[in-house]
Design an enzyme around this catalytic site. Structure first.
Site, PDB file in Angstrom:
ATOM      1  CB  THR A  34      -1.010   0.024   1.240  1.00 15.46           C
ATOM      2  OG1 THR A  34      -1.557  -1.456   1.349  1.00 15.46           O
ATOM      3  CG2 THR A  34      -2.062   1.109   1.071  1.00 15.46           C
ATOM      4  CD  GLU A 106       6.605  -1.041   9.026  1.00 15.97           C
ATOM      5  OE1 GLU A 106       6.221  -1.143   7.851  1.00 15.97           O
ATOM      6  OE2 GLU A 106       6.012  -1.634   9.956  1.00 15.97           O
TER       7      GLU A 106
HETATM    8  C1  5RP Z   1       5.410  -3.980   6.893  1.00 19.42           C
HETATM    9  C2  5RP Z   1       4.049  -3.471   7.334  1.00 19.42           C
HETATM   10  C3  5RP Z   1       2.875  -3.294   6.360  1.00 19.42           C
HETATM   11  O1  5RP Z   1       2.674  -1.752   6.625  1.00 19.42           O
HETATM   12  C4  5RP Z   1       1.812  -4.189   6.720  1.00 19.42           C
HETATM   13  O2  5RP Z   1       2.453  -5.570   6.308  1.00 19.42           O
HETATM   14  C5  5RP Z   1       0.767  -4.046   5.477  1.00 19.42           C
HETATM   15  O3  5RP Z   1       1.170  -4.224   4.195  1.00 19.42           O
HETATM   16  P1  5RP Z   1       0.413  -3.879   2.892  1.00 19.42           P
HETATM   17  O4  5RP Z   1       0.283  -2.541   2.563  1.00 19.42           O
HETATM   18  O5  5RP Z   1       1.457  -4.776   1.759  1.00 19.42           O
HETATM   19  O6  5RP Z   1      -0.609  -5.100   2.899  1.00 19.42           O
HETATM   20  O7  5RP Z   1       3.753  -3.413   8.571  1.00 19.42           O
HETATM   21  O8  5RP Z   1       6.285  -4.441   7.960  1.00 19.42           O
END
Ligand code: 5RP
Length: 227
Positions: A34, A106
């Site tokens: 995303t 993050e």
């Molecule tokens: C990465 C994360 C991502 O934000 C989470 O996995 C969502 O990912 P995506 O947008 O591919 O569904 O925490 O460590």
């Protein structure tokens, strides 16, 4: 109207997140599919921002490839906004994150930011966190004990593998994914597990929860705000 694909929903929220980007500023950028849509959108306004602080090597590569300057977190002060996805988000803005293995950085960039704007498609919205296997970044010598410690509270933990070997994070550590946990009090859970020796980061984001979620739905982008 034809049903939008998950990819289209992600594109929609990635673009919608641009309205939270402050002109002339540095933006915190998360990790995942995303966020990759957000990075593409950000490239279209790159002349209006100073650059980004990135939460992973993967996002750094993408940002730089699109000509967006990436700053070291230590070289900048507090950020106005951090934009990132989630694996699950509840009705209070608490999240499970780390499906993309970037949870530690993050959480660091989120902690350095005044506002966390979560971008997600509607499949990520849940009543209670806990269905998605909970990522925990661990110091390798503590893995076996932590697996037993999670078993003691009803969780089943497995080491995340890549090509048959433990996945190595950007920080040189390993990940375990834990299922079967009750996360009805995310803040208490995060506080407790963060203190276990050998845990670098638990993928519950309650202390660094989202203030806003842009949720991609079939009828458009819903803006959820959390007090
Ligand atoms: C990465 C994360 C991502 O934000 C989470 O996995 C969502 O990912 P995506 O947008 O591919 O569904 O925490 O460590």
């Amino acid at each position: 109207m034809t049903k939008m694909t998950q990819d289209e929903l992600k594109t929609q929220v990635g673009q919608a997140a641009l309205r939270y980007v402050v002109k002339g500023d540095i933006v915190g950028v998360g990790t995942g599919s995303t966020v990759n849509k957000f990075i593409e959108a950000l490239a279209s306004v790159k002349g209006d921002i100073k650059g980004a602080v990135s939460s992973s090597e993967a996002s750094t590569v993408r940002l730089k490839a699109l000509g967006i300057p990436v700053f070291d977190a230590n070289a900048v002060g507090e950020l106005a906004v951090y934009i990132d996805g989630a694996d699950e988000i509840d009705g209070q803005g608490n999240m499970v994150k780390g499906g993309g293995a970037a949870l530690t950085r993050e959480k660091i960039v989120a902690a350095q930011s005044r506002q966390f704007v979560c971008i997600a498609d509607e499949s990520k919205r849940v009543q209670t966190l806990g269905k998605f296997p909970l990522p925990v970044e661990v110091v390798p010598m503590a893995t076996a004990r932590l697996i037993r410690q999670f078993a003691g509270i009803g969780g089943t933990a497995v080491v995340r593998l890549k090509d048959g070997q433990p996945l190595v994070t950007d920080n040189g550590l390993h990940l375990i994914d834990v299922t079967g946990l009750q996360l009805s009090d995310p803040l208490a859970f995060e506080t407790q597990v963060s203190q276990w020796p050998g845990v670098l980061t638990v993928g519950v984001f309650a202390q660094q929860r989202a203030q806003v979620c842009l949720l991609g739905t079939a009828s458009g982008v819903e803006t959820l705000t959390f007090k």
